[in-house]
Write a protein that holds these residues in place. Structure first.
Motif: not given
Length: 674
Positions: A302-303, A465, A481, A485, A488
């Motif tokens: 995970n980010d 996320e 995804e 991104q 983010k």
């Protein structure tokens, strides 16, 4: 007149608090002493002078320090709701108990027992411990006098003869309505687990069993008829409190999250699945589990999120399976591919979800917007809101065109409709944990239930996320995804601009970039000169009882404000620990006035109210706002009603705040109140 008589003690207590704050404000502002009045003679002149003197004295008191007062007993908070007059119906409910006359009652919220006026209320209580078979009635009677609180405990069984609280024994009575055991015990805190002992006689010999009780301070409903003390709450009271809690949780973005987090404990503990949790509130994960007939290929990193984990498995034919784990392994969902064998995996610890999904039921409103973002709207057949309840355009349009059907709210789903059209998944918020019988019924009908914990993430990026979870559930991993991104990167740009603004204001450049705040980073930022130079903002609203509610410092809204270059300013709640899941907390008028009077910007949250139409609308809620710097300088903003549902738009809100701080322009959610 009957209603006025019932509400007189409660209204009088609130009015006394307003008068106490009037005295505080006069002391702070330095109001002038009243001139001594001359004695007057008895007789006709006295009868003429008495009304005149009373009028002049009242006018003087109400004008102290130049404050504007409307329908208030002093310069304190305006009390509304007991007699009607509230502009919003979101925090009010029709409550009828016994033979009492039904009328609109104000729902109150408190962070500590010391804030609660003397009186009788209904409050929600949660029981944990024991074998899990026993339960207590909720809501229940709650009684406050001179700062001391007592609560009724109605057991689901007649086999409890006493309880112990801090070593003191409280014997049971038999409830005349149910025949079950009932005790009235002291309550030492709100929103904090209280350890108690209950003695059961259901077995061959009596046993004392350890339990914990948690009393929810976010929703208290004044008891309209003292004659209902110690009785069970009516269905009308239950519905009123449930509706108020749902709206409050939706608004806070913490749909149903409890005081204690899943898998959390005050000390380090281990679960049967090998998952551990620490006293500091951080989840730890064991290795991904072995699943019969499947081979583990990898666990995805995970980010920023900490409350979910995705792992990929493979069967003998090479088909990929995904294991979705929640809260350190508390909940596990096995996502079975189209040609996979769902029946081959009957592990009771796994909820099996057969893909592809085509007729899902979305009762967790905060998940709808991200699902539409990744292209999954066509796979949602059922909604927990009606068309007019949605601010998500795609959902509202789908319902208007008949492509999405209303199938009842989460607590009362339309089982017949769900079965008739073959519902293949129910997406629920943690509010469903308050209705375990609904979850059990759905599962007994063959409908798997997924419970969303995205609101438990402590940081903005962690919440964002979770779109990867929705991508995995609905087969849109790539789209999820890409969206993550993109958002983010937008947040990163806002944060860079905010940091640069702080550096310019401070004359140096020592701020560390990073989207998700660590505890160390927060402390360093708060102590830096650059943080002190940032413009201050408070995010708040005034409920229908006239109480002021703010976001906790650790909530994601203050984090977004800080990303944009602001410093969040609100009274700190020292009694609320890191493990507490509340985001909206009630603060005293005195604390709010002291802490926020000189704030640079006020942002009014309209989720549980209407957006502010003007500065006068704010002053009608409380004339003391006229003293605030932000009001005097015209720096008051309000959110739109749609903000809480659009959980995918955090970058939009951060951009709005940056626009607000830099002098204006078009905004997504914020509106400048003129």
């Amino acid at each position: 007149m009957a209603c006025e008589k019932k509400w007189a003690p409660q209204s009088r207590k609130i009015n006394e608090g307003a008068l106490r704050f009037d005295a505080f404000r006069k002391e702070a502002c330095g109001s002038r002493p009243a001139a001594a009045g001359k004695p007057h003679r008895r007789g006709a002149k006295a009868w003429i002078m008495l009304p005149l003197l009373s009028f002049l004295l009242s006018a003087f008191l109400l004008s102290a320090c130049g404050s504007r007062v409307k329908d208030a007993p002093g310069a304190g908070i305006e009390t509304r709701g007991a007699e009607g007059g509230a502009s919003s119906d979101t925090a009010t409910a029709e409550a009828s108990q016994g033979d009492a006359t039904s009328k609109t009652s104000t729902v109150l919220s408190f962070s500590s027992l010391s804030e609660i006026p003397d009186g009788s209320y209904w409050i929600s209580v949660t029981l944990t411990g024991g074998s899990g078979r026993a339960s207590v009635a909720s809501p229940t009677g709650f009684y406050v006098k001179n700062g001391q609180a007592m609560a009724d405990i109605h057991w689901s069984s007649a086999h409890y003869d006493y309880m112990k609280v801090e070593g003191v024994r409280y014997d049971a009575d038999v409830d005349s309505e149910t025949g079950h055991a009932r005790m009235t015990i002291p309550v030492s805190a709100l929103d904090t687990p209280i350890s108690v002992i209950a003695d059961t006689t259901a077995m061959s010999k009596p046993y004392e069993i350890d339990y914990t009780l948690t009393f929810d301070g976010s929703v208290l409903l004044p008891m309209e008829d003292e004659g209902n003390a110690h009785s069970l709450a009516s269905a009308t009271v239950e519905e009123a409190m449930q509706e108020a809690r749902e709206r409050s949780m939706d608004a806070a973005g913490t749909e149903g999250s409890e005081t204690a987090e899943p898998g959390m404990a005050e000390t380090t503990s281990s679960a049967s699945d090998g998952t551990t949790s620490r006293a500091d509130g951080q989840l730890t994960w064991s290795a991904a589990p072995e699943i019969d007939g499947l081979q583990l290929l990898r666990t995805e990193p995970n980010d920023a999120a900490t409350y979910f984990r995705l792992s990929t498995y493979e069967d003998a034919a090479g088909l990929p399976y995904t294991l979705l784990e929640i809260a350190g392994g508390q909940d596990r969902y096995l996502l079975v591919p189209e040609n996979g064998q769902a029946t081959a995996h009957e592990d009771p610890s796994l909820t099996v979800i057969q893909q592809p999904l085509a007729t899902a039921y979305v009762a967790a409103s905060a998940t709808m917007a991200p699902l539409c973002d990744i292209g999954a709207a066509s796979q949602i057949r059922f909604s927990g809101l009606r068309a007019e309840g949605w601010y998500v355009d795609a959902a509202r349009t789908a319902m208007q065109e008949g492509r999405m059907l209303f199938a009842g709210k989460y607590s009362e789903p339309d089982y017949e409709t769900l079965l008739r059209e073959g519902c293949d998944l129910a997406l629920e918020s943690t509010m469903i944990l308050r209705k375990p019988e609904v979850k059990e019924k759905l599962e007994s009908l063959g409908i798997p239930v997924y419970i969303d914990y995205s609101s438990y993430e402590p940081h903005v990026l962690g919440r964002m996320e979770w779109i990867r979870v929705y991508g995995a559930l609905f087969g849109h991993e790539k789209e999820a995804e890409q969206f993550y991104q993109k958002e983010k990167a937008r947040l990163s740009e806002v944060q860079k601009a905010g940091l640069q603004g702080s550096e310019k204001a401070n004359g140096d450049g020592a701020a560390e970039e990073g989207s998700a705040r660590s505890e160390d980073a927060q402390e360093a930022l708060a102590s830096s000169a650059g943080q002190e130079a940032r413009p201050t903002v408070v995010y708040f609203y005034v409920n229908t009882a006239g109480q002021i509610q703010v976001r906790q410092q650790t909530d994601y809204i203050p984090e977004l404000l800080e990303m944009a270059g602001a410093r969040y300013l609100a009274p700190r709640q020292s009694g609320i620990g890191a493990g507490n899941r509340k985001t909206n907390v009630t603060v005293s008028v005195e604390d709010f006035y002291r802490s926020c009077k000189d704030v640079d910007y006020l942002i009014y949250s309209a989720t549980l109210d209407e957006p502010l139409a003007s500065i006068d609308a704010l002053l009608e809620k409380n004339p003391l706002f006229a003293d605030f710097k932000a009001v005097q300088e015209g720096q008051v903003y309000t959110t739109n009603k749609d903000f809480y549902q659009l959980s995918d738009r955090m970058a939009d809100f951060a951009e709005d705040v940056r626009t607000m701080l830099t002098g204006g322009g078009d905004m997504h959610f914020l509106k400048h109140v003129r």
